[in-house]
Write a protein that holds these residues in place. Structure first.
Motif, PDB file in Angstrom:
ATOM      1  N   GLU A 131      -6.499  26.474  31.354  1.00 50.51           N
ATOM      2  CA  GLU A 131      -7.334  25.487  31.971  1.00 50.51           C
ATOM      3  C   GLU A 131      -8.657  25.957  31.991  1.00 50.51           C
ATOM      4  O   GLU A 131      -9.461  25.389  31.645  1.00 50.51           O
ATOM      5  CB  GLU A 131      -6.803  25.125  33.372  1.00 50.51           C
ATOM      6  N   ARG A 134      -9.853  25.943  28.534  1.00 53.40           N
ATOM      7  CA  ARG A 134      -9.831  24.826  27.977  1.00 53.40           C
ATOM      8  C   ARG A 134     -11.554  24.145  28.352  1.00 53.40           C
ATOM      9  O   ARG A 134     -12.064  23.480  27.568  1.00 53.40           O
ATOM     10  CB  ARG A 134      -8.882  23.900  28.419  1.00 53.40           C
ATOM     11  N   LYS A 135     -11.714  24.619  29.656  1.00 53.18           N
ATOM     12  CA  LYS A 135     -13.035  24.279  30.068  1.00 53.18           C
ATOM     13  C   LYS A 135     -14.036  24.748  29.189  1.00 53.18           C
ATOM     14  O   LYS A 135     -15.198  24.277  29.050  1.00 53.18           O
ATOM     15  CB  LYS A 135     -13.264  24.591  31.672  1.00 53.18           C
ATOM     16  N   TYR A 137     -14.179  26.063  26.400  1.00 55.23           N
ATOM     17  CA  TYR A 137     -14.211  25.423  25.051  1.00 55.23           C
ATOM     18  C   TYR A 137     -14.946  24.288  24.957  1.00 55.23           C
ATOM     19  O   TYR A 137     -15.582  23.933  23.829  1.00 55.23           O
ATOM     20  CB  TYR A 137     -12.869  25.270  24.397  1.00 55.23           C
ATOM     21  N   LYS A 138     -14.625  23.393  25.636  1.00 53.78           N
ATOM     22  CA  LYS A 138     -15.177  21.998  26.058  1.00 53.78           C
ATOM     23  C   LYS A 138     -16.688  22.125  26.245  1.00 53.78           C
ATOM     24  O   LYS A 138     -17.609  21.619  25.585  1.00 53.78           O
ATOM     25  CB  LYS A 138     -14.604  21.422  27.143  1.00 53.78           C
ATOM     26  N   ILE A 143     -15.180  21.389  22.179  1.00 50.55           N
ATOM     27  CA  ILE A 143     -13.924  21.227  21.505  1.00 50.55           C
ATOM     28  C   ILE A 143     -12.783  20.824  22.590  1.00 50.55           C
ATOM     29  O   ILE A 143     -12.754  21.276  23.596  1.00 50.55           O
ATOM     30  CB  ILE A 143     -13.422  22.595  20.814  1.00 50.55           C
ATOM     31  N   ASP A 144     -12.024  19.752  22.085  1.00 54.03           N
ATOM     32  CA  ASP A 144     -10.729  19.581  23.041  1.00 54.03           C
ATOM     33  C   ASP A 144      -9.555  20.441  22.489  1.00 54.03           C
ATOM     34  O   ASP A 144      -8.811  20.363  21.697  1.00 54.03           O
ATOM     35  CB  ASP A 144     -10.378  18.108  22.822  1.00 54.03           C
ATOM     36  N   PHE A 145      -9.150  21.475  23.363  1.00 50.36           N
ATOM     37  CA  PHE A 145      -8.151  22.402  22.932  1.00 50.36           C
ATOM     38  C   PHE A 145      -7.106  22.087  23.775  1.00 50.36           C
ATOM     39  O   PHE A 145      -7.025  21.830  24.928  1.00 50.36           O
ATOM     40  CB  PHE A 145      -8.571  23.722  23.249  1.00 50.36           C
ATOM     41  N   ASP A 147      -6.190  20.397  20.143  1.00 48.33           N
ATOM     42  CA  ASP A 147      -5.962  19.251  19.529  1.00 48.33           C
ATOM     43  C   ASP A 147      -5.182  19.588  18.333  1.00 48.33           C
ATOM     44  O   ASP A 147      -5.562  20.113  17.514  1.00 48.33           O
ATOM     45  CB  ASP A 147      -7.333  18.432  19.255  1.00 48.33           C
TER      46      ASP A 147
END
Ligand code: ADP
Ligand code: MG
Length: 179
Positions: A131, A134-135, A137-138, A143-145, A147
């Motif tokens: 999590e 993910r944040k 990377y966004k 990036i939506d990781f 995808d």
């Protein structure tokens, strides 16, 4: 050819990447190791570096630069969550695993920086890390990781041995490049 291996914790990225590289006679690079070296150069450990990475972006930028440079080479296997993004001309593999199995595998490995008391605790820690990543990377890359549509091949490794996973990748490459 460059092969990049992304995926979730405990999916077998390092294990599979190493065997694959050996079979192909390629050099193997792991971004975890690179980040470890980056930390060491600055007298930090990997957890301290990750902590800094939540606030400051240089820890990621350094690894990004390194990956872009790797993209100019040939005949290598790169284990890295985001290498598919920085080396877009690579053969892009994503390894997934059922979260419980992934946690069991990580727990068995007993990395120095990653020791948990139970499967539940391990699963929770891994989910938290995903999590947080993910944040990041966004925030840093938009990036939506993960995808999965961005990958050439997605493999669920839950009921497979590392050798089976490697063979699936080798078959895929053979089919893709033999016609
Ligand atoms: P990752 O790099 O994706 O986090 P690793 O390759 O470090 O995963 O594997 C984590 C642990 O799981 C290691 O102890 C490894 O030996 C084991 N492992 C990896 N792949 C498999 C597999 N397909 N089946 C069973 N155990 C595996
Ligand atoms: Mg790994």
């Amino acid at each position: 050819m460059i092969i990049t291996i992304s995926g979730v914790p405990g999916a077998g990225k390092t294990t599979v990447g190493k065997i694959l590289a050996k079979k192909l006679g390629y050099e193997f690079f792991s971004m975890g190791d690179i980040r470890g070296r980056l930390a060491k150069e600055r007298g930090l450990d990997i957890n301290q570096l990750n902590k800094i990475g939540e606030k400051e972006d240089w820890t990621d930028r350094k690894t990004d630069e390194y990956q872009k440079k790797l993209g100019k080479r040939n005949n290598i296997v790169v284990e890295s969550r985001l290498a598919y993004h920085f080396i877009p001309h690579s053969v892009k593999i994503f390894l997934e695993v059922d979260p419980k199995t992934g946690a069991e595998r990580v727990m068995k490995t007993e990395r120095e920086d990653e020791r948990y008391e139970s499967i539940e605790e391990t699963m929770e820690a891994l989910e938290k890390r995903m999590e947080s990543d993910r944040k990041r990377y966004k925030k840093y890359y938009g990036i939506d990781f993960p995808d999965k549509s961005k990958f050439d091949l997605v493999i669920d490794t839950t009921d497979k041995t590392p050798e089976q996973v490697v063979n699936i990748i080798l078959d895929f490459i053979k089919n893709k490049y033999s016609s």
